[in-house]
Design an enzyme around this catalytic site. Structure first.
Site, short mmCIF file in Angstrom:
data_model
loop_
_atom_site.label_atom_id
_atom_site.label_comp_id
_atom_site.label_asym_id
_atom_site.label_seq_id
_atom_site.Cartn_x
_atom_site.Cartn_y
_atom_site.Cartn_z
N ASP A 67 0.81 -1.22 0.00
CA ASP A 67 0.00 0.00 0.00
C ASP A 67 0.85 1.27 0.00
O ASP A 67 2.06 1.22 0.18
CB ASP A 67 -0.95 0.01 1.21
N ASN A 136 -8.11 -3.26 14.12
CA ASN A 136 -9.47 -3.53 13.65
C ASN A 136 -9.52 -4.67 12.63
O ASN A 136 -10.55 -4.90 12.00
CB ASN A 136 -10.10 -2.26 13.06
N HIS A 138 -7.55 -4.95 9.90
CA HIS A 138 -7.18 -4.66 8.50
C HIS A 138 -5.87 -5.35 8.13
O HIS A 138 -4.98 -5.53 8.96
CB HIS A 138 -7.14 -3.15 8.21
N GLU A 143 -9.77 -2.02 5.11
CA GLU A 143 -10.48 -1.75 6.36
C GLU A 143 -11.72 -2.64 6.49
O GLU A 143 -12.17 -3.26 5.51
CB GLU A 143 -10.91 -0.27 6.39
#
Length: 241
Positions: A67, A136, A138, A143
């Site tokens: 990313d 979370n 990811h 996400e």
């Protein structure tokens, strides 16, 4: 899913670097999927040490990073291109044209995503993909709510992700709101996945990944369906298993 529990961060970095080196030595033109952040930093340091001792060469390696922030150029010290250059690429013999990171400084992010995905497909999916995991769930910047069928795409960063990454910036306001990320389907096409986890704060996420239900609301849970995943973690990160 193989789980390797080690005492601390240094052992974890050493063990994961050995796996990367093994992949490079066993495959003629290996493709590595790379991650950024604080967790893999020690591993990159070990790879540089091994290179300096002539134990490994990156001459025939191609890499694809997961990313990049939208809006940051590769010269920006907070960009992932800059991180990779500093932490690995400029310290080893990888041809820089073989070291791929999405271009976040593009006026056409969707076009960049399509071209990055095509390049991965043309070169070949990762022989070994390095991953971390967000609090979370990811993976990459995928996400909660990201489709398991996703290819390389742009994503709005979750507030918790921006807050977790704010320590690298002067303020939360400076953290970009969007990123380009390799998709979950792209990640799952890797031959082998190496997930690195360190610290007590990751323990709950690791527990959900390994023992929770498979749901797009916790993206990393899809790794339960991959046939070749190795999790290397320290005792704190694996304490809830």
């Amino acid at each position: 899913m193989e789980i390797v529990k080690l005492k601390g961060y240094e052992e974890m970095s050493q063990k994961s670097s050995e796996l990367v080196i093994k992949t490079i030595q066993e495959i003629d033109n290996p493709v590595l999927g790379l991650a950024t952040g604080s967790t893999p930093e020690g591993m990159y340091g070990e790879l540089i040490k091994a290179y300096r001792k002539n134990n490994v060469s990156f001459q025939n390696v191609t890499t694809f990073n997961l990313d990049e922030y939208v809006g940051l150029s590769g010269e920006d010290s907070n960009s992932y291109r800059y991180y990779m250059n500093e932490k690995l690429f400029h310290a080893v013999d990888i041809p820089i044209e073989h070291a791929h990171v999405p271009n976040g400084d593009t006026k056409t992010p969707e076009k960049e995503c399509a071209e990055y995905e095509k390049l991965i497909r043309d070169v070949g999916y990762a022989d070994l993909q390095i991953l971390g995991i967000g609090l979370n769930g990811h993976i990459g910047f995928n996400e909660p709510g990201t489709s398991f069928d996703s290819k390389t795409h742009t994503i709005e960063l979750d507030e918790s992700t921006r807050q977790a990454n704010a320590r690298f910036f002067n303020s939360l306001e400076e953290v970009p709101t969007q990123a380009i990320t390799m998709g979950i389907d792209t990640i799952m096409k890797s031959n082998k996945i190496l997930l690195l986890v360190s610290g007590e704060k990751k323990a709950e996420a690791v527990q959900k990944l390994v023992q929770g239900e498979i749901t797009e609301e916790f993206p990393a849970s899809i790794l339960q369906q991959h046939t070749n995943v190795v999790i290397i973690g320290d005792e704190a990160a694996l304490s809830k298993l």
